[in-house]
Scaffold this active site. Structure first.
Site, PDB file in Angstrom:
ATOM      1  N   GLU A 275     -46.501  38.526 -20.372  1.00  0.00           N
ATOM      2  CA  GLU A 275     -45.450  38.907 -21.267  1.00  0.00           C
ATOM      3  C   GLU A 275     -44.086  38.677 -21.212  1.00  0.00           C
ATOM      4  O   GLU A 275     -43.223  39.485 -20.778  1.00  0.00           O
ATOM      5  CB  GLU A 275     -45.951  40.496 -21.258  1.00  0.00           C
ATOM      6  CG  GLU A 275     -47.299  41.056 -21.372  1.00  0.00           C
ATOM      7  CD  GLU A 275     -47.527  42.605 -20.827  1.00  0.00           C
ATOM      8  OE1 GLU A 275     -46.283  43.185 -20.469  1.00  0.00           O
ATOM      9  OE2 GLU A 275     -48.638  43.046 -21.018  1.00  0.00           O
ATOM     10  N   TYR A 318     -26.480  48.161 -16.415  1.00  0.00           N
ATOM     11  CA  TYR A 318     -26.886  47.423 -15.406  1.00  0.00           C
ATOM     12  C   TYR A 318     -25.828  46.568 -14.481  1.00  0.00           C
ATOM     13  O   TYR A 318     -26.352  45.920 -13.661  1.00  0.00           O
ATOM     14  CB  TYR A 318     -27.852  46.384 -15.746  1.00  0.00           C
ATOM     15  CG  TYR A 318     -29.009  46.902 -16.539  1.00  0.00           C
ATOM     16  CD1 TYR A 318     -29.885  48.038 -16.406  1.00  0.00           C
ATOM     17  CD2 TYR A 318     -29.143  46.323 -17.941  1.00  0.00           C
ATOM     18  CE1 TYR A 318     -30.876  48.375 -17.473  1.00  0.00           C
ATOM     19  CE2 TYR A 318     -30.104  46.702 -18.924  1.00  0.00           C
ATOM     20  CZ  TYR A 318     -30.954  47.756 -18.604  1.00  0.00           C
ATOM     21  OH  TYR A 318     -31.902  48.261 -19.494  1.00  0.00           O
ATOM     22  N   CYS A 344     -14.874  54.447 -26.879  1.00  0.00           N
ATOM     23  CA  CYS A 344     -14.318  55.226 -25.683  1.00  0.00           C
ATOM     24  C   CYS A 344     -14.886  56.051 -24.512  1.00  0.00           C
ATOM     25  O   CYS A 344     -15.333  57.003 -24.467  1.00  0.00           O
ATOM     26  CB  CYS A 344     -13.677  56.489 -26.529  1.00  0.00           C
ATOM     27  SG  CYS A 344     -12.620  56.075 -28.107  1.00  0.00           S
ATOM     28  N   TYR A 372     -32.413  41.845 -25.228  1.00  0.00           N
ATOM     29  CA  TYR A 372     -32.096  43.085 -24.888  1.00  0.00           C
ATOM     30  C   TYR A 372     -30.389  43.391 -25.251  1.00  0.00           C
ATOM     31  O   TYR A 372     -29.562  44.063 -24.724  1.00  0.00           O
ATOM     32  CB  TYR A 372     -32.282  43.527 -23.086  1.00  0.00           C
ATOM     33  CG  TYR A 372     -33.468  43.332 -22.769  1.00  0.00           C
ATOM     34  CD1 TYR A 372     -34.369  44.200 -23.449  1.00  0.00           C
ATOM     35  CD2 TYR A 372     -33.649  42.264 -22.159  1.00  0.00           C
ATOM     36  CE1 TYR A 372     -35.813  44.036 -22.680  1.00  0.00           C
ATOM     37  CE2 TYR A 372     -35.323  41.995 -21.428  1.00  0.00           C
ATOM     38  CZ  TYR A 372     -36.157  43.037 -21.916  1.00  0.00           C
ATOM     39  OH  TYR A 372     -37.421  42.765 -21.706  1.00  0.00           O
TER      40      TYR A 372
HETATM   41  N1  LLP Z   1     -43.941  43.760 -20.137  1.00  0.00           N
HETATM   42  C1  LLP Z   1     -43.684  45.028 -19.960  1.00  0.00           C
HETATM   43  C2  LLP Z   1     -44.720  45.899 -19.772  1.00  0.00           C
HETATM   44  C3  LLP Z   1     -42.350  45.416 -19.987  1.00  0.00           C
HETATM   45  O1  LLP Z   1     -42.075  46.712 -19.748  1.00  0.00           O
HETATM   46  C4  LLP Z   1     -41.371  44.568 -19.873  1.00  0.00           C
HETATM   47  C5  LLP Z   1     -39.972  44.815 -20.043  1.00  0.00           C
HETATM   48  C6  LLP Z   1     -41.719  43.170 -20.389  1.00  0.00           C
HETATM   49  C7  LLP Z   1     -43.082  42.825 -20.337  1.00  0.00           C
HETATM   50  C8  LLP Z   1     -40.784  42.080 -20.646  1.00  0.00           C
HETATM   51  O2  LLP Z   1     -40.018  41.777 -19.357  1.00  0.00           O
HETATM   52  P1  LLP Z   1     -39.008  40.508 -19.462  1.00  0.00           P
HETATM   53  O3  LLP Z   1     -39.844  39.442 -19.350  1.00  0.00           O
HETATM   54  O4  LLP Z   1     -37.973  40.633 -20.390  1.00  0.00           O
HETATM   55  O5  LLP Z   1     -38.331  40.802 -18.137  1.00  0.00           O
HETATM   56  N2  LLP Z   1     -33.161  46.456 -20.663  1.00  0.00           N
HETATM   57  C9  LLP Z   1     -33.335  45.608 -19.459  1.00  0.00           C
HETATM   58  C10 LLP Z   1     -34.734  45.195 -19.544  1.00  0.00           C
HETATM   59  C11 LLP Z   1     -35.908  46.110 -19.519  1.00  0.00           C
HETATM   60  C12 LLP Z   1     -37.240  45.396 -19.514  1.00  0.00           C
HETATM   61  C13 LLP Z   1     -38.353  46.570 -19.638  1.00  0.00           C
HETATM   62  N3  LLP Z   1     -39.507  46.049 -19.572  1.00  0.00           N
HETATM   63  C14 LLP Z   1     -32.351  44.600 -19.416  1.00  0.00           C
HETATM   64  O6  LLP Z   1     -31.567  44.502 -20.355  1.00  0.00           O
HETATM   65  O7  LLP Z   1     -32.350  43.953 -18.292  1.00  0.00           O
END
Ligand code: LLP
Length: 418
Positions: A275, A318, A344, A372
Site C-alpha cells: 500500500e 512532524y 498566525c 500529504y
Molecule cells: N497503509 C496504511 C494502512 C496507512 O495507514 C498508510 C499511511 C499507508 C498505507 C501509506 O503509507 P506511506 O506509503 O504513504 O508511507 N501524514 C503523514 C503520513 C501519515 C501516514 C498514515 N498512514 C506525513 O505527512 O508524513
C-alpha cells in the site's frame, strides 16, 4: 532522475515553466508531474517481476481525482480509509474489486458502502470491528471478505506520529490476541477471512523494519493454517520512505527484493499486496509559492511566503524538512533566513536557517510536497485552499481550482431560532 529540473536557469515541471504556471494560476500552487507518478508506480509494480502481487495506492497520500485516475489507468488498486476515499476511487474509474479498506474506526455506513460496492478486502483491526462487519454483512445477506490487521510490535524508526506498528499504537490487533480474534472470525457466518494485513509506519528508510514485521506476519500465517484457514493474500501495508532532504531510502527494487527474499526463504507463494502512498506521489509534486516580504527581528531574518501551514502542514506537525529552491536559479545567499508562512501560529515555519536567496516577489518551490500536502490542507485562518495543476511533457491542466470565499462559507448559515 527528477521531473523538476532547471532549463535555461528556470525551474520546470517536465517541460512546463513554473514561472508561467504561477502567472497563469497564481500561488500558492501545487504542481504535479504525471510522468513521475507513472514512473514511481511502475517501478514498484515491476520490482515484483512475475511474483503475484497488487499495488494498492494509499489514497490518503494524495486523493485528487486526476491523480487517482492516472493510477487507475495503470491498473492500480487502492488502499482507502473512509467512505469518501472509496467514492473518490470509484469516481476516478478505479475498480472496487481492487480496493482494500483500512482504518481503525469504520462506521456502519462506510462498511455498508464498501460491502455493497464489493471491495476486495476489509482489514479489521479489532474484535468489535469484526462483529460490526458481521452485522452489516448479514443485514445485506452477503459475505464480507476480511483481512486481520495485526500489530507486530516493530519499531519502524520514524517520527512517532507516523509509527503505527508498535504495541502502544491504536492500530491493529496485537500478536497475543490475534489468534483468538481469528477463532472469533471463523465462527462469524457472514465473514470470510482471506488475508492478513500489517502496516507499521511511514517514511521508513531501511528494509529491516519491513522484514521484521514480515517475519511476524509469516509466523501468524502458519498459526492460521493450523486453524484450517487458507489465506488468499498478504497485505504488507505501505511506508517506504523517500529522499526529502538527504535521506537514502531503499529503492523499490531493494524494498520489494527484501520482501520477496523473506517469502522465498519460508517457501511462501501467497499473492502479496502493498500500500505505498508517499513513494508514489511525494516527489511527483511541489508547492509553488511567492515571497511576500523580507523582515528582520533583531538578528533573525525571515522570508515571509504566501504558503502556510494550512497549505502544507508537514513541517509544523512532524518537523519535516522539505528542500526549498528558487524557481529562477540563484546563487545561495551568505545570510541564513527562516522561511515562514502567513498563518498566525509560531509553528508556521516551512524551513529554518536556509541559505536561500529571497527577495519580495521571488518564486520558491517547496519540494517533495506531492504526498500529504494538499490532502492535509485546511482552511485555517480562512485561507482558501490552493489550486492544483498536473503537467505532462509540455502540457498543463488545472486539476483543482483555487477556492473562493464562497467555497469557504459553503454550508454555513446564520442562527435561526425556531
Ligand atoms: N497503509 C496504511 C494502512 C496507512 O495507514 C498508510 C499511511 C499507508 C498505507 C501509506 O503509507 P506511506 O506509503 O504513504 O508511507 N501524514 C503523514 C503520513 C501519515 C501516514 C498514515 N498512514 C506525513 O505527512 O508524513
Amino acid at each position: 532522475m527528477s521531473s523538476f529540473n532547471y532549463i535555461d536557469g528556470e525551474l520546470h515541471a517536465e517541460q512546463v515553466s513554473l514561472r508561467q504556471l504561477a502567472a497563469q494560476f497564481g500561488t500558492p500552487l501545487y504542481v504535479y508531474s504525471r510522468s513521475e507518478l507513472e514512473r514511481q508506480w511502475r517501478a514498484m509494480d515491476e520490482a515484483f517481476g512475475d511474483y503475484p502481487h497488487q499495488i494498492y495506492y494509499a489514497v490518503k497520500a494524495n486523493s485528487n481525482l486526476a491523480v487517482l485516475q492516472v493510477l487507475a489507468q495503470l491498473g492500480s488498486g487502492f488502499d482507502i480509509v473512509s467512505g469518501g476515499e472509496l467514492q473518490r476511487v470509484l469516481a476516478a474509474g478505479g475498480g472496487a474489486e481492487k480496493v482494500v479498506f483500512s482504518g481503525v474506526a469504520k462506521s456502519e455506513q462506510e462498511l455498508e458502502l464498501a460491502i455493497r460496492e464489493g471491495v476486495h478486502c476489509i482489514n479489521a483491526e479489532s474484535e468489535a470491528e469484526l462483529n460490526r462487519i458481521q452485522l452489516v454483512a448479514s443485514r445485506l445477506q452477503t459475505t464480507a471478505r476480511v483481512g486481520l490487521r495485526i500489530n507486530p510490535d516493530v519499531d519502524p524508526k520514524t517520527h512517532p506520529y507516523i509509527s503505527t506498528g508498535m504495541a502502544e499504537a491504536k492500530f491493529g490487533i496485537n500478536m497475543q490476541a490475534a489468534l483468538a480474534r481469528c477463532r472469533t472470525a471463523v465462527d462469524l457466518p457472514n465473514v470470510e477471512i482471506i488475508g492478513i494485513a500489517c502496516h507499521i509506519g511511514s517514511q521508513i528508510v531501511t528494509t529491516t523494519p519491513f522484514t521484521e514485521a514480515l517475519q511476524c506476519v509469516l509466523e501468524f500465517v502458519d498459526q492460521m493454517q493450523d486453524l484450517g484457514i487458507s489465506l488468499q493474500h498478504l497485505d504488507l501495508g505501505g511506508g517506504l520512505g523517500i529522499d526529502y532532504n538527504g535521506e537514502s531510502p531503499p529503492s523499490a527494487q531493494q524494498y520489494v527484493g527484501a520482501i520477496l527474499s523473506c517469502l522465498h526463504d519460508r517457501g511462501v507463494t501467497l499473492p502479496v499486496g502493498i500500500e505505498p502512498g508517499r513513494f508514489i506521489c511525494a516527489n511527483a509534486g511541489l508547492l509553488l509559492t511567492q515571497v511576500e516580504y523580507l523582515k528582520s527581528n533583531g538578528d533573525k531574518r525571515f522570508a515571509v511566503i504566501d504558503a502556510g501551514m494550512n497549505d502544507l502542514l508537514r513541517p509544523a506537525l512532524y518537523q519535516a524538512e522539505h528542500r526549498i529552491v528558487n524557481v529562477i536559479e540563484s546563487a545561495p545567499s551568505q545570510k541564513c533566513l527562516d522561511v515562514v508562512g502567513p498563518v498566525c501560529e509560531s509553528s508556521d515555519v516551512m524551513a529554518r536557517q536556509c541559505n536561500i536567496a529571497a527577495a519580495p516577489g521571488d518564486l520558491l518551490a517547496i519540494m517533495s510536497a506531492g504526498a500529504y500536502g494538499f490532502g492535509m490542507a485546511s482552511n485555517y485562518n480562512s485561507r482558501p485552499r490552493a489550486a492544483e495543476v498536473m503537467v505532462q511533457n509540455d502540457r498543463s491542466s488545472l486539476i483543482r481550482r483555487r477556492e473562493s470565499f464562497e467555497d469557504l462559507v459553503r454550508g454555513e448559515q446564520f442562527f435561526e431560532a425556531d
